[in-house]
Design a protein around this motif. Structure first.
Motif, PDB file in Angstrom:
ATOM      1  N   GLU A 252       0.569  -1.131  -0.071  1.00 35.91           N
ATOM      2  CA  GLU A 252       0.015  -0.056  -0.191  1.00 35.91           C
ATOM      3  C   GLU A 252       0.948   1.130   0.096  1.00 35.91           C
ATOM      4  OE1 GLU A 252      -3.303  -0.143  -0.056  1.00 35.91           O
ATOM      5  OE2 GLU A 252      -3.744  -2.123   0.278  1.00 35.91           O
ATOM      6  N   GLU A 253       2.310   1.081   0.022  1.00 37.10           N
ATOM      7  CA  GLU A 253       2.887   2.253   0.123  1.00 37.10           C
ATOM      8  C   GLU A 253       3.509   2.894  -1.079  1.00 37.10           C
ATOM      9  OE1 GLU A 253       6.831   0.743   1.645  1.00 37.10           O
ATOM     10  OE2 GLU A 253       6.656  -1.071   0.519  1.00 37.10           O
ATOM     11  N   VAL A 254       3.909   4.210  -1.052  1.00 39.62           N
ATOM     12  CA  VAL A 254       4.810   4.623  -1.912  1.00 39.62           C
ATOM     13  C   VAL A 254       5.958   5.153  -0.894  1.00 39.62           C
ATOM     14  CG1 VAL A 254       3.076   5.657  -3.529  1.00 39.62           C
ATOM     15  CG2 VAL A 254       3.815   6.998  -1.460  1.00 39.62           C
ATOM     16  N   GLY A 318      17.343   3.828   5.496  1.00 35.79           N
ATOM     17  CA  GLY A 318      17.438   3.413   3.977  1.00 35.79           C
ATOM     18  C   GLY A 318      16.111   3.440   3.227  1.00 35.79           C
ATOM     19  N   GLU A 319      14.901   4.115   3.982  1.00 38.11           N
ATOM     20  CA  GLU A 319      13.763   4.040   3.435  1.00 38.11           C
ATOM     21  C   GLU A 319      12.822   4.907   3.903  1.00 38.11           C
ATOM     22  OE1 GLU A 319      11.707   0.261   2.938  1.00 38.11           O
ATOM     23  OE2 GLU A 319       9.857   1.173   2.871  1.00 38.11           O
ATOM     24  N   VAL A 320      12.089   5.826   3.314  1.00 35.47           N
ATOM     25  CA  VAL A 320      10.920   6.628   3.982  1.00 35.47           C
ATOM     26  C   VAL A 320       9.614   6.193   3.073  1.00 35.47           C
ATOM     27  CG1 VAL A 320      11.613   8.515   2.823  1.00 35.47           C
ATOM     28  CG2 VAL A 320       9.940   8.744   4.675  1.00 35.47           C
ATOM     29  N   ALA A 321       8.469   5.799   3.937  1.00 30.99           N
ATOM     30  CA  ALA A 321       7.436   5.200   2.905  1.00 30.99           C
ATOM     31  C   ALA A 321       6.236   5.981   3.669  1.00 30.99           C
ATOM     32  CB  ALA A 321       7.290   3.564   3.211  1.00 30.99           C
ATOM     33  N   LEU A 322       5.283   6.341   2.772  1.00 27.56           N
ATOM     34  CA  LEU A 322       4.084   6.817   3.175  1.00 27.56           C
ATOM     35  C   LEU A 322       2.845   5.876   2.791  1.00 27.56           C
ATOM     36  CD1 LEU A 322       4.738  10.525   1.810  1.00 27.56           C
ATOM     37  CD2 LEU A 322       4.823   9.592   4.016  1.00 27.56           C
ATOM     38  N   ASP A 342       2.079  -5.002   8.817  1.00 26.75           N
ATOM     39  CA  ASP A 342       2.021  -3.780   9.722  1.00 26.75           C
ATOM     40  C   ASP A 342       2.610  -2.544   8.828  1.00 26.75           C
ATOM     41  OD1 ASP A 342       0.577  -5.145  11.617  1.00 26.75           O
ATOM     42  OD2 ASP A 342       2.421  -5.937  12.430  1.00 26.75           O
ATOM     43  N   GLU A 343       3.734  -2.755   7.875  1.00 30.18           N
ATOM     44  CA  GLU A 343       4.173  -1.549   7.247  1.00 30.18           C
ATOM     45  C   GLU A 343       3.320  -0.887   6.324  1.00 30.18           C
ATOM     46  OE1 GLU A 343       7.719  -1.587   4.641  1.00 30.18           O
ATOM     47  OE2 GLU A 343       7.240  -3.517   3.740  1.00 30.18           O
ATOM     48  N   ASN A 344       2.608  -1.847   5.736  1.00 26.49           N
ATOM     49  CA  ASN A 344       1.521  -1.259   4.820  1.00 26.49           C
ATOM     50  C   ASN A 344       0.098  -0.946   5.391  1.00 26.49           C
ATOM     51  OD1 ASN A 344       2.463  -1.516   2.059  1.00 26.49           O
ATOM     52  ND2 ASN A 344       3.199  -3.610   2.472  1.00 26.49           N
ATOM     53  N   SER A 347       2.348   4.681   7.530  1.00 27.74           N
ATOM     54  CA  SER A 347       3.545   5.300   7.133  1.00 27.74           C
ATOM     55  C   SER A 347       4.769   4.729   8.130  1.00 27.74           C
ATOM     56  CB  SER A 347       3.496   6.815   7.380  1.00 27.74           C
ATOM     57  OG  SER A 347       2.659   7.366   6.386  1.00 27.74           O
ATOM     58  N   HIS A 348       6.000   4.480   7.245  1.00 26.54           N
ATOM     59  CA  HIS A 348       7.365   3.932   8.147  1.00 26.54           C
ATOM     60  C   HIS A 348       8.522   4.441   7.785  1.00 26.54           C
ATOM     61  CE1 HIS A 348       6.070   1.180   4.667  1.00 26.54           C
ATOM     62  NE2 HIS A 348       7.514   0.933   4.567  1.00 26.54           N
ATOM     63  N   ILE A 349       9.569   4.173   8.386  1.00 25.65           N
ATOM     64  CA  ILE A 349      10.626   4.354   7.910  1.00 25.65           C
ATOM     65  C   ILE A 349      11.922   2.751   8.320  1.00 25.65           C
ATOM     66  CG2 ILE A 349      11.151   6.840   8.366  1.00 25.65           C
ATOM     67  CD1 ILE A 349      12.062   6.156  11.195  1.00 25.65           C
ATOM     68  N   ILE A 382      15.346  -2.813   8.080  1.00 26.07           N
ATOM     69  CA  ILE A 382      14.290  -3.063   8.974  1.00 26.07           C
ATOM     70  C   ILE A 382      13.497  -2.159   9.036  1.00 26.07           C
ATOM     71  CG2 ILE A 382      13.613  -3.638  11.479  1.00 26.07           C
ATOM     72  CD1 ILE A 382      16.398  -4.897  11.619  1.00 26.07           C
ATOM     73  N   ASP A 383      12.048  -2.133   8.714  1.00 28.95           N
ATOM     74  CA  ASP A 383      11.026  -1.276   8.631  1.00 28.95           C
ATOM     75  C   ASP A 383      10.416  -1.120   9.974  1.00 28.95           C
ATOM     76  OD1 ASP A 383      10.621  -0.811   5.283  1.00 28.95           O
ATOM     77  OD2 ASP A 383      10.959  -2.809   5.887  1.00 28.95           O
ATOM     78  N   TRP A 384       9.945   0.275  10.537  1.00 31.23           N
ATOM     79  CA  TRP A 384       9.524   0.196  11.656  1.00 31.23           C
ATOM     80  C   TRP A 384       8.297   1.450  11.658  1.00 31.23           C
ATOM     81  CZ3 TRP A 384      10.432   4.172  15.478  1.00 31.23           C
ATOM     82  CH2 TRP A 384      11.850   5.092  15.258  1.00 31.23           C
TER      83      TRP A 384
HETATM   84 ZN   LIG Z   1       8.391  -0.113   3.047  1.00 31.84          ZN
END
Ligand SMILES: [Zn+2]
Ligand SMILES: [Zn+2]
Ligand SMILES: [Zn+2]
Ligand SMILES: [Zn+2]
Lengths: 412, 412
Positions: A252-254, A318-322, A342-344, A347-349, A382-384
């Motif tokens: 679900e992320e960009v 390494g990543e930022v996601a909305l 859960d990341e989807n 919003s996560h980093i 590792i996304d949180w």
């Molecule tokens: Zn992600």
């Protein structure tokens, strides 16, 4: 005893979506699958659809929770610094020969919860180091790849603790089918539409070319600088072998690449993170100059701090996601204890390794060029989760002007 | 439903014997296991005993009969010329890093019986070619290795077709435990004694240094020249890494390397051969100048002839082995449809690759030196059974004189 709680028609559709949407497996292409043994029913459906789609050779590497636990129970201390380098080197060879990669997730998220945190973190570190040659070819999109999930019984009981195992597995299966958009007549058409919607969002963000994002909310006052020449992505993605794959099912992320030196402020997690069998809850992090200099957590603080000491890049983003708070996975109201889900929902980093493909012309950039543009490098990714209905996000331009990106967790 | 037909105490003893006798796994040594998924209960016992013995990391590669059958049912024709080269290359790397090797046999012997013989033989050939880098390190005894068996249900029903699956599995389990000498109080002491008995036989044969063996019996009039500098072996074997292992559990044979150019005459099989899921019965072979020039069989003739066309060495002998007709496995009166068992019930020969270690000083010989001494090279190694209570064997000295080795299938 008892009937099968997993709808066989939807399971077959999930296998078909994994091959036709997730991988877009090419005629004659080999496939390397990894899966927990409990996911064998899905492995077999996927194997069938892979061969029907013209696969060359399908090879599955199974993991077994009981064997993993036997190691923690009986192995010498020295065992925990070892990884299966030979296997991952072989996988890297497979990817260099254009083998597609499919991972089935669904391990018991609490598998290692009772084990010595020092052994857990050393084993993870040794495994990550051994896995790196293969992982770089995956995250670098040398080949088409995909992750899907299977409703493992222990995982289901964690999400639905008050139900019988059978009921819990059935509920988790239905949640997986819904999130993976295979609960409809034509899942392939549904994925086409979903990919188009995600493209609308990342196209807008790429047009804006923000210099940074500013997050405000309870316990969060964070500025994330974006890497030079970053680009936003989401949904379908073209691999270097020319195949367009959907690496995550569901998704679900960009998302894009932050600048590893330009993150400042504090941020609070909004959902627990399940990492290699342990839960980390209520994280509060402080960043200075891009580096996570302080991490507190109500649970798993020691383990996560050890993970962050894996290497120099592990404390940088390494990543930022909305992800909008109203996304279907978030709307389910479930905590999945599984990052893919859960990341989807939020919003996560991500701490650690960045995606080369989140740069303009990323496929042609060397690792040195990516590093120079602010891309991070690490053995971990590792996304949180930092999104909720209480978070506002502004996009900040290079000249300091800003405009709303999200308000109360929704696209502004 | 129902109780477990496999005695858990004996299964645990089998796992212990695999680690302590079969592999003699060294402290800190890694272990690479291969097994059918149905053998997971034994894999888990072995994993536990490996870690208790100080193993570094235990990694198991599972195969799945259903995935194999999906390939035959749905794959493109081109699929059948592919092998998992990346996986076997990885295994070879593991062996070069001193990883021990344990294989659990127990696949359904008839798995591929209904499949297109052309596809079966092409798939076998592609797999053998891919496997060669790893197999050479095993047959060359670079590392300690071992094969044990697990009572797969389909295998059990083939041996005991008139019993229920549960009864059949229980009977096969007991036969495996007995043949593997774990049905006694102290299996490790039993193996010590058995190894000493085998040593007595091969020491006698090495003292004689026969130039050839002459076989006589119904449908058999065969002379097998032995390789220059051959040596007889049996039971325990010292690998190049200095560890003494028992590669086959069970084992009843003493064996050496024939000369690939010096086999003449005719020979008949005395038991069916189960090869990669198909049965080959009533073989009659004629050798000229070491080459199998004609093979007839009442069943599986085409398949076996195709296997013999794998490469130049596939029609020449790589092993000759002596087993008394009264050996415990033979005395069970069972046909196991599994080479590990049936070869140990009967004197046998093997088509294809020879064992370097069946030469005096074999560990130091190059492949070229072994070839010059008459050792054979091939991508296959397939044992077939030529012993019975009607076969006499004479040992022939270099000067043409001879003396009895076996009479009516027993040591003379
Ligand atoms: Zn992600
Ligand atoms: Zn991520
Ligand atoms: Zn043999
Ligand atoms: Zn053999």
């Amino acid at each position: 005893m008892s009937s099968n709680p997993i709808d066989p028609v939807k399971l077959d559709k999930l296998a078909q979506v994994a091959i036709k949407v997730g991988l877009q497996l090419a005629e004659g292409q080999d496939l390397l699958m990894t899966a927990p043994m409990s996911a064998a029913p899905l492995v077999r459906r996927i194997t069938e659809h892979a061969y029907k789609a013209g696969a060359g050779l399908v090879t599955t590497i199974y993991s077994d929770e009981e064997a993993t636990l036997a190691r923690y129970k009986y192995a010498n201390d020295k065992s925990f610094d070892k990884g299966a380098a030979w296997l991952y080197a072989g996988m890297a060879e497979a990817f260099k020969a254009n083998t597609a990669r499919l991972a089935i997730s669904g391990d018991n998220p609490m598998m290692l919860a009772g084990q010595d945190p020092d052994k857990v973190s050393r084993a993870n570190r040794a495994n990550s180091a051994a896995y790196k040659p293969a992982l770089q070819l995956i995250t670098g999109f040398d080949i088409n790849w995909n992750i899907v999930s299977y409703p493992n019984a222990a995982w289901a009981k964690l999400i639905f603790p008050n139900d019988s195992e059978e009921i819990a597995v059935g509920k988790l299966a239905d949640a997986i089918f819904k999130a993976s958009r295979v609960d409809v007549d034509d899942p392939i058409a549904a994925w086409k539409e979903h990919n188009a919607n995600l493209k609308k969002r990342w196209s807008w963000l790429n047009g804006k070319n923000f210099a940074s994002l500013k997050y405000s909310g309870p316990g969060t006052d964070l500025t994330i600088g974006l890497a030079d020449g970053h680009r936003w992505k989401g949904g379908a993605s073209e691999a270097k072998n020319g195949i367009t794959c959907n690496p995550n099912i569901p998704t679900e992320e960009v998302f894009t690449t932050p600048h590893r030196l330009r993150v400042e402020g504090t941020v609070s997690s909004t959902k627990p993170l399940s990492h290699n069998g342990t839960l980390i809850e209520d994280m509060q992090a402080r960043f200075e100059g891009g580096r996570l200099v302080e991490l507190k957590a109500s649970k798993g603080q020691d383990i996560f701090n050890r993970v962050l000491d894996t290497d120099e890049g592990a404390r940088r983003l390494g990543e930022v996601a909305l992800v909008p708070h109203s996304s279907p996975i978030s709307a389910s109201g479930l905590l999945f204890y599984n990052t893919l889900y859960d990341e989807n929902a939020s919003s996560h980093i991500a701490m650690g390794q960045c995606y080369a493909d989140c740069f303009v012309g990323g496929k042609e950039l060397t690792q040195e060029q990516i590093f120079a543009k602010g891309g991070n490098t690490s053995n971990i990714h590792i996304d949180w989760m930092i999104g909720s209905d209480k978070i506002d996000i502004d996009g900040v331009h290079a000249d300091g002007s800003s405009e709303p990106v999200m308000r109360k967790g929704e696209w502004a």
